[in-house]
Structures are given as structure tokens and as C-alpha cells.
Design a protein around this motif. Sequence first.
Motif, short mmCIF file in Angstrom:
data_model
loop_
_atom_site.label_atom_id
_atom_site.label_comp_id
_atom_site.label_asym_id
_atom_site.label_seq_id
_atom_site.Cartn_x
_atom_site.Cartn_y
_atom_site.Cartn_z
N ALA A 17 0.83 -1.19 0.00
CA ALA A 17 0.00 0.00 0.00
C ALA A 17 0.87 1.25 0.00
O ALA A 17 1.92 1.29 0.64
N PRO A 18 0.46 2.29 -0.70
CA PRO A 18 1.22 3.54 -0.65
C PRO A 18 1.13 4.15 0.75
O PRO A 18 0.12 4.00 1.44
N ARG A 19 2.22 4.79 1.19
CA ARG A 19 2.22 5.43 2.50
C ARG A 19 1.31 6.65 2.49
O ARG A 19 0.96 7.13 1.42
N PRO A 20 0.93 7.15 3.66
CA PRO A 20 0.09 8.34 3.69
C PRO A 20 0.74 9.46 2.89
O PRO A 20 1.89 9.80 3.13
N GLY A 21 0.02 10.02 1.97
CA GLY A 21 0.58 11.09 1.16
C GLY A 21 1.19 10.61 -0.15
O GLY A 21 1.30 11.37 -1.10
N GLU A 22 1.57 9.34 -0.19
CA GLU A 22 2.26 8.85 -1.39
C GLU A 22 1.30 8.75 -2.57
O GLU A 22 1.69 9.00 -3.72
N LEU A 23 0.04 8.39 -2.31
CA LEU A 23 -0.91 8.22 -3.39
C LEU A 23 -1.19 9.55 -4.08
O LEU A 23 -1.14 9.65 -5.32
N GLU A 24 -1.45 10.58 -3.28
CA GLU A 24 -1.78 11.88 -3.87
C GLU A 24 -0.57 12.42 -4.64
O GLU A 24 -0.69 12.94 -5.74
N GLN A 25 0.60 12.28 -4.02
CA GLN A 25 1.81 12.75 -4.68
C GLN A 25 2.04 11.98 -5.97
O GLN A 25 2.38 12.55 -7.00
N GLY A 26 1.83 10.64 -5.90
CA GLY A 26 2.03 9.81 -7.07
C GLY A 26 1.02 10.11 -8.17
O GLY A 26 1.34 10.02 -9.35
N PRO B 138 -15.38 11.33 -2.15
CA PRO B 138 -15.34 12.77 -2.42
C PRO B 138 -14.24 13.52 -1.66
O PRO B 138 -13.81 14.58 -2.11
N TRP B 139 -13.78 12.96 -0.54
CA TRP B 139 -12.76 13.69 0.22
C TRP B 139 -11.46 13.87 -0.56
O TRP B 139 -10.68 14.77 -0.27
N HIS B 140 -11.24 13.00 -1.54
CA HIS B 140 -9.99 13.11 -2.28
C HIS B 140 -9.96 14.29 -3.25
O HIS B 140 -8.89 14.66 -3.72
N ILE B 141 -11.13 14.87 -3.53
CA ILE B 141 -11.15 16.05 -4.41
C ILE B 141 -10.25 17.14 -3.81
O ILE B 141 -9.35 17.66 -4.48
N GLU B 142 -10.49 17.44 -2.54
CA GLU B 142 -9.68 18.47 -1.87
C GLU B 142 -8.23 18.07 -1.78
O GLU B 142 -7.33 18.88 -2.00
N LEU B 143 -7.97 16.80 -1.44
CA LEU B 143 -6.60 16.34 -1.26
C LEU B 143 -5.82 16.46 -2.58
O LEU B 143 -4.66 16.88 -2.59
N VAL B 144 -6.46 16.07 -3.69
CA VAL B 144 -5.75 16.15 -4.96
C VAL B 144 -5.53 17.61 -5.35
O VAL B 144 -4.47 17.99 -5.84
N ARG B 145 -6.55 18.43 -5.14
CA ARG B 145 -6.41 19.85 -5.46
C ARG B 145 -5.28 20.48 -4.67
O ARG B 145 -4.48 21.24 -5.21
N GLU B 146 -5.20 20.13 -3.38
CA GLU B 146 -4.15 20.66 -2.52
C GLU B 146 -2.78 20.23 -3.02
O GLU B 146 -1.84 21.00 -3.04
N GLN B 147 -2.67 18.96 -3.40
CA GLN B 147 -1.38 18.42 -3.81
C GLN B 147 -0.96 18.98 -5.15
O GLN B 147 0.21 19.29 -5.37
N GLY B 148 -1.92 19.07 -6.07
CA GLY B 148 -1.55 19.45 -7.43
C GLY B 148 -1.53 20.93 -7.69
O GLY B 148 -0.85 21.40 -8.60
N GLU C 241 3.92 19.56 3.31
CA GLU C 241 5.27 19.00 3.40
C GLU C 241 5.26 17.68 4.16
O GLU C 241 6.01 16.76 3.86
N LEU C 242 4.37 17.59 5.12
CA LEU C 242 4.30 16.36 5.91
C LEU C 242 3.79 15.19 5.09
O LEU C 242 4.09 14.04 5.38
N ARG C 243 2.99 15.47 4.06
CA ARG C 243 2.48 14.38 3.25
C ARG C 243 3.49 13.93 2.20
O ARG C 243 3.26 12.99 1.48
N ARG C 244 4.60 14.67 2.14
CA ARG C 244 5.55 14.35 1.09
C ARG C 244 6.26 13.04 1.35
O ARG C 244 6.55 12.68 2.50
N VAL C 245 6.54 12.31 0.27
CA VAL C 245 7.25 11.05 0.40
C VAL C 245 8.47 11.10 -0.50
O VAL C 245 8.33 11.39 -1.67
#
Lengths: 310, 423, 290
Positions: free
Chosen positions: B252-261, B274-284, C53-57
Motif C-alpha cells: 500500500a502507498p504510505r500516507p501522502g504517497e498516493l496523492e503525490q504519485g 469525495p474527500w480526495h477532491i480536496e486532497l488532490v487539489r491541494e497536492q496538485g 510537506e508532511l504528506r511528502r514522500v
Amino acid sequence: MAVGMLAARRGAAWWAGLRPRTRRGLAAWGFALPFLIVFAAFLGGPVLAALGMSFTDLRSTDLRDPLGVNIIGFDNYLRLFGDEVFGQALVNTGVFVLGSVPLTVVSALAVALALNRGVTRLRTFFRVGYYLPVVTSIVAVAVVWRFLLEPDTGLVNSVLRSVGIEGPHWLDDPAFAMPSIIVMTAWRGMGFMMVVFLAGLQAIPRTVYEAAEVDGAGRWQRFRHITLPLLRPTMLFAVVVTTIGQVQFVEEPFVMTRGGPLNQTLSVSMDVYNQFGFGNYGYASAMSYALFVVIVALTVVWFRLLRSAR
Amino acid sequence: MRTRRSWAVAVAAMTVSLVTACGRDGGEPGPEAARPVDAGAARGELIVWAMGTEGEKLSELARDFEAANPEAKVNVTAIPWDDAHDKIATAIAGRQTPDVSLVGTTYMAEFARSGALDPTPSIIDGQAFFPGAWDTTVVNGTSYGVPWYVETRLLYYRTDLARRAGVSPPSGWPELTAFARSMRDAAGAQWGLNLQAGGEGTWQNFMPFAWQAGASITDPGGKQFTLDTPAMIEALEFYKSFFSGSLSPTTAPRPGELEQGFVDGSYAAFFSGPWHIELVREQGGPDFAANWSVARMPRRVAGTSFVGGGDLAVFKDARNRDAAWKFVRYLTQPEVQVTWYESVGDLPSVKSAWQDARLSGDPLLKTFGDQLNEAVSPPAIATWEQVASVLDTQVERVVRGVSSPADAARAMQAEATAIGTGF
Amino acid sequence: MTPIVGAVTGSPSSRRPFRGARGWLYAVLSLGLVGFAGPFVWMVASAFKPETELRRVPPTWLPDSVTLDNFRAIFVDLDFPTYFTNSVIVAAGVTLGNLALCSMLGYALAKIDFPGRRLLFALVVGTLMVPSMVTFVPQFVLVSQFGLVNTYPGLVLPLLALAGPLGVFLMRQYMSELPDELIDAARIDGAGEIRIFLRIVLPLSRPALATLTIVTFLGTWNNFLIPLVMAQTEDKYTMPVALALYSVGQNSTQFGLLMAGAVVVVVPVLVLFVALQRYFVQGIAMTGIK
């Protein structure tokens, strides 16, 4: 006011008139009573109630009407024998304790000895530093350890690679997940044991060591014949408490691997926690008391081995 | 000597009476009738529990309710998410429940079965809600509580990578496999599709496929498990094919790894809510918005997704039952549901709320809304958590090659039947 | 500190080779310290990192961008004074209570010969071996029967009962090693048990009392489950409960808040530890003079 003083004098006279043995017995129970009241009410009672629970088929859906359950005798306990998951958890816990407790004891003793006599500067600094894992949030510990154990980029495998060994997927490999957890838990538990050993070491008077030195005893001999025996009661305490704590290990596997992969790091305590989560209160209680029997057995073993000969 | 014997007799007597007092009454509880709620404004103090952010923000909504019902006072206590189940269960045991609480959809059956919940009265119309969500409140023919907000799962995917690979969002199963493979081979992603390989919650990734194949967890009556079916085996084989074909990672990807990936292109697609909408927007960031979208579940026999969320339940031991139900009804008014969405981001459980421009105007949300019409929840049985854990374990065994799909389906059926439905 | 060292370094003639060994010891200990203190340092550094930054891998060590947002969220957005005060009240109450009750019972079990002492010790320590998870629900039902739900006694007493057996075990083990002659002499002189306890035994037990303080305080301060269940309204929440509440959502966790919270929560424990550390050193002087 006068009545009070009269009563006090009467009381004192009665007390003085008692036989010393009786006086001692009453004094002892007097010392014991405050503790026992709190204990019996808030721990003794619940423990017995939980024991009773283990003989019923109580589920969380029965909580509003706890007496409306069936008493099924030892059925819960018998079920444990056939429960594959419990069997695996039991084996896991056994392997874990055999690995983790000795590791914790040896490392804690080594560090305590080093910090007690070996170093003079920065003693507090070292002591606090080695105690830190005990107080670090398990979430932070998990992040750092997971990072260390990363198969590709982690520190452990990088070091191994530099000497030509291809390290495994530590947390994902059913064979290596448990050893990783053992090392991590020993690392976490070392600080507490170190503190207890330090207190024990410092209770040993210098004069005893000095006398031995005058008699020509070397460092190893002083350790074997003075330190170890005098440390026995402390060691007994530290080892028993750590064993009891580690037999119930649940935080580390919960946060690192959730009991996986394929239940290879599932501890009995985690199984109990899951069963409580499923609402199987009767069964979970029985499992807890089965674990209790194991803990008692281990404690008896430690008491036999480490009881101070006087 | 005499005192010791009389002690023994007393203890024996107590034990005997305790033992004979225990025992279940035979028979199964049938449907329960709901009691009516009086008309008029709510009065008195109302104690409400809600978890996490919902707990913090609910006080604001409560002010509006108090304005409309001047004699009522709402007290919201926030409780932590992870342990809410334990806290509510112990509160039930000690008879210290609040009037209303937010309850996770998968816990409703267990609490209802304990007799702690009040049946939903007629002032609430069950038809107003998405059927999958409403089903989470129905236990043994009676509804206990209402769905407050919902979530469902969609395929999140990189639109630019799909264009590069020459594929469009998959309509069926073979298309999903081809989609993932093209993402990996033609668009350079490391993983064409992220799926959960094992561990807690795997069933949420897996069950949609089973439902799409036509399998179901229990028979329509909800009394028997129906896990050992050809459809289930087909779904297991399909699920496994992604791992054996190196399209999905077993770790499994670590916390944060999926969105970053997802943003850097190593994970081309994944299923989530639906919660991932915000997470992806934040990351990207804002520039990334054009590169991704969501798509509905692929169809086999059906295009079913999983529906979850949070329900509101009123307790039998509530001190202010009438005000409690009125507050619940207030929270399920369409306008209030939309206001709640704007405040916290939880999707409305009431169908008509989706007609509001704030929801229907957003293309991503609209897809969620569409999927909600074809989304199913696990059966409302008291033993669900334990059955889910069996599913998780057996799916992991199939993915890791330890069990064949046929054996796993058989094991699932056997273990689930042994656990029972709690009825 | 220094007189003790003399006993270990040995005679003057062996001091030279020893310095090399001492250097090695420091080196090894320092390396070990990095391993042990590492995650803690990461935790503190992470409290100053923004959430992205904390979510960064892979994870970063020192913050790329320093922010005080996490701490602001704790001290300003959360009702920090309330939660912190509650934690202090509960932890102090349990620790002080434990010190008093366990030293009393420990002394009785160790030094007073009375009927039933063996059984009593076994029973008390026996409950230490019962997995605590199992007492959870019965304990809550009991506390609500006493009408103590959502009160300070309702938070303190169950924790006190849970911490008790360990304390009794520790005190009894330690006190049983104290020399009988001192106590017997006092008894012959006609001193009552209370006086012996207060004037002789307690002062000699300081290392054990210090250890018990650390252990009880730490366990209670970080305890999550009892305050979670015994508190019905937020004004009785302790720090761990409040932190879990604000940082863990249904589907996501706010790591920054969690780390900052962990740092804030650990400070009193460390302060206590460092303060009692010096105590251990003073304790030497007490036991040395005999």
C-alpha cells in the motif's frame, strides 16, 4: 471538645492495651485500607465482572440488558482452541516475547551501567535522550521507522546494500515483519527499564564496591558478584512489568502493520481488541483471561528465576 | 467457622440467583412501531454528539435551529472519530447516551439491535433519501435514524495520461483492464490502477466489483449469506488479475504517497470518495485541475459503487426525544443539506438537495450524484464489522496467491455463516 | 557526582588505557543516542512543517518551510487551557494518590508481618496481569452507577485503580530490601508504625518514589481511553482526547496538528523526568551514608 479529648484518650488507652501482634495487624490493615477501597471498587469489581462476562455469550447488542444473556460455561474458552486466528496470534505473541524481552533487558542494562558509572559528562543529556522513545508519539515513531525500513530508499536497506546484501521488504514480508516489530518494541521499551535499573544501581552503596576493589576484584567480577545479585529485586520488577506490558503489545503492530501481512504480526491483544470491536464481549473476555493465564505463568517463571536469595 | 460457612452460603445463593436470572428469551424481535412526535416548535435542552469536523461545525448550524425554535438549546459535543464506536457502546451500557448522535453507517445495525435506538417517526419521509443510504438505517424491517450525509466511490484518473495513451474512461471490465495497462505501457505510469491488496477496509475496494458482477453478501431477506457464488469468484479473479498483471501494487502507498504519485504520474488511477477532491487539489495546485477527473464505476451486470457516510440516530434513553427528531428533520431539509455541504464538504443524503446549482453545477460533484443512484451499502447486520474482516482476509489471501478464488469464496461463506447475522 | 567515578576508574596505573575505552564508550553511546532520539527530533521538527510537506514522500527531516500554524491551531483554535488543566488535574491527582496509597500498602506488605499479607500481595499484583482492555465496559457501568460520569473523581479514581497494582509491586519490592534492623530497632524503642513509616521508611524510599512518580505520571498523562469514555462534555476532555478529536477525521489525518500536539503533550513529562533525574543523584548520598 471535652468529649472528643476523652474519646481520644480512651482510644489511646485501648490501643496501648492491645497485644503487639494485634496492634501490628490492625496497623497493617490500616495502611492497606485506603488503597484497597479504591482498588476493590474500581478495579477488583470490574475484573470479576469481566470474568463473569467470559462465561456468557454477551455481545455489544446486549449491553442494555446484560442479564438477558445465556451462561455458556466454558464454551468461549473451548472455542479458543479451534480458533485459527487466535492460535496464530498466540504463536506470534510467544515469538515476540521470546525476542523482545531479552533484547530489552540486555540493552537497558548495558545503557544503565554505562550511564551510571561510565560517563560523567552529559549524564542527564544521555539519560533523557535514551528515554525519549518512551514518550515519543507512536505516530511519529511509526513514520520514522517505516521510512527506515523502506525497501528501496530506507536507511537499513541502503546500509545493507553497501555491503552487498539485498534487504527484504521488511514490513511487507510475512517472514520479516515480526522481527522488525520486535526490534522496534524493544527500542521503545528500553527507556523505562533503563530508568528502573538506574534507580536500582544507585541504591547499591559505593562502600560495597570499594571494599571489593580493595580485595582485588576486577570489573567483571564486581559486576557478577555484586551488581547482579544486588540488582535482582529491581530486575525482577523491571522484567516482570516489561513482560506483562509486552505480552499485551498492540500499539506497535497496530500502527505499523495492522496485524498483517496475512496476520503474521497479529498479537493476542490485537485479536482481543478486534473482538471487542466486533462486539463479541463474552468471547473477548475469555480470550483476555486466557492471556492472563499465560502472563501469570510467565511471571511465576520470572519470580522463580530472579527471586533474591537471602 | 460459622461465619465462614454462612459466607459460603451467601455467595452460593447469589451465584445461583444470578445464574437463573440470566438467559435469553427465545424468539426474534420483529419490526418495531415508531412513536409519533408532537407538532410545534422544539423545546428544552438537546444533547448532540458528532465526530471530528462535523462536531465542530455542527454548532453553527445549531444556531439557526435555535433561532427558529427559541425555546430550544442545542449542546453539541465533539468526539474523536476512531473511537466513536467504543464511546457510544459504553454510553449505551451505562445508560448515559445523548439525545442524538452521528453514527457511522456500518454501526447502525449493531446499536439498533441492542435496542438503544428509537425508530424513525413519520415526520421523516424515507423516500427523500438515496435508497442505498436509507438502507443503512433499516434493521429488520424498521428504520432507526436517517442518513445525514453520504459518500460514494468513483474512479479518479489522469485525463492527460489517458489522452496520451489513447484511452477513455472504462465502461466495462475488459475496458478497465485495458485502461490500466495502457496507462502503464503507453503513458509511463508505474501503476495503472491503485487497489488495496489487503488489510482493514479492503472490502470497500473489492465489493463494488462483486456487486457489479451480480454477487451479493446476503439473500434479499438478509437472513443468509450468499458469498459462495460464481459471481463472487468471477469478481475475485478479476480483482486478483490487476495484481498478478503488475497493474496494481501489493504494497500500500504510505500516507501522502498516493496523492503525490497521482500528481507526478506514477499512480495513474485509483478508486476513492469525495474527500480526495480536496486532497488532490491541494497536492496538485490550481494548474493541475485540467489534468484529472472522476468517472463512474465500470459496468458488468451493473455499474454499482459503495455508499457510506454518516447517519443520525436518536436514542431510546434520550431525555428530549421530540426536540431530537425535530432537529434531525431540520438537518435533512434540502437547503440545510446544501449549507452543510458548503460548510464541511459532506455530500447531501437527500436527493432533491442535488438539484441546487452549487452541486449540479460542479462536474465532479455531478458524477458523484449520478453514481449515488446506483450505489449499495453492506447489509445492515449487527455482525458486519466481523464479516467485513473475513472478507478483508480472504481477498488478501487471493491477491497474495495463498488461496484460489474458489477456495476463498467457500471460506468466506463458511466463516460468515459461523459468525451469523446477529439475528 | 565525581567521588563515584573514582571507584570505577580504578588505580592510577590503569588510568591511561582507560581513557581510550572511555572515548569509545562516549562514541558508542552517542551513536546509540542518535538512533534513540532520532524519531523525537523528527517529531519536533515536523511540528513546524506545513501539512503539504508532511504528506511528502520520502519524508523530510528539517522543515523546508517553517510554520507556526500547527501550534496556533492548538493554542488558539482548541480550548487549550481547559484541556491542559484537565490533564494536569487528572495526572497530578492520580500520581499523588498513587504515591500515598502504594507506599502505605507497600510498607505494610514489606515490613509488617500480618496474617494474609502473602495472599493480599498476590491478589493485587495478580490484577496487574489482567489485560486492562477487559475491564473497560464494567468500569464505565460502575462509574455511572456511582454518578461519577463526567466528573473529576470519575476520571481520577479508575486511573488510580489501574495504576495501583504496579505501584504496590514497585514499593513492596523496594521496601523489602530495606534493612530490617533499622525498623526493628525503632519498634523496640516503642515507635508506632506510622512514625516508622513517615520518619524512616519513606525518606529511604526516595528512588522508588521518584520512579513511581515518573511511571504513574507518564501513564496517566498519555492515557486516552478512560478520559474518552468518562467525559461526556468537552470541558472535561484531557489533551490526548482533544488532540485525537481535532487531528483525525473520518477519512484523513492532520499530521501537523498531531505532531505539534505530541510535542506540547510531551513537555511536562520531560520536565518532570529531568527534575527527578537530579533526584536520583541525591538519592546516592542517602544510601551511601549508613
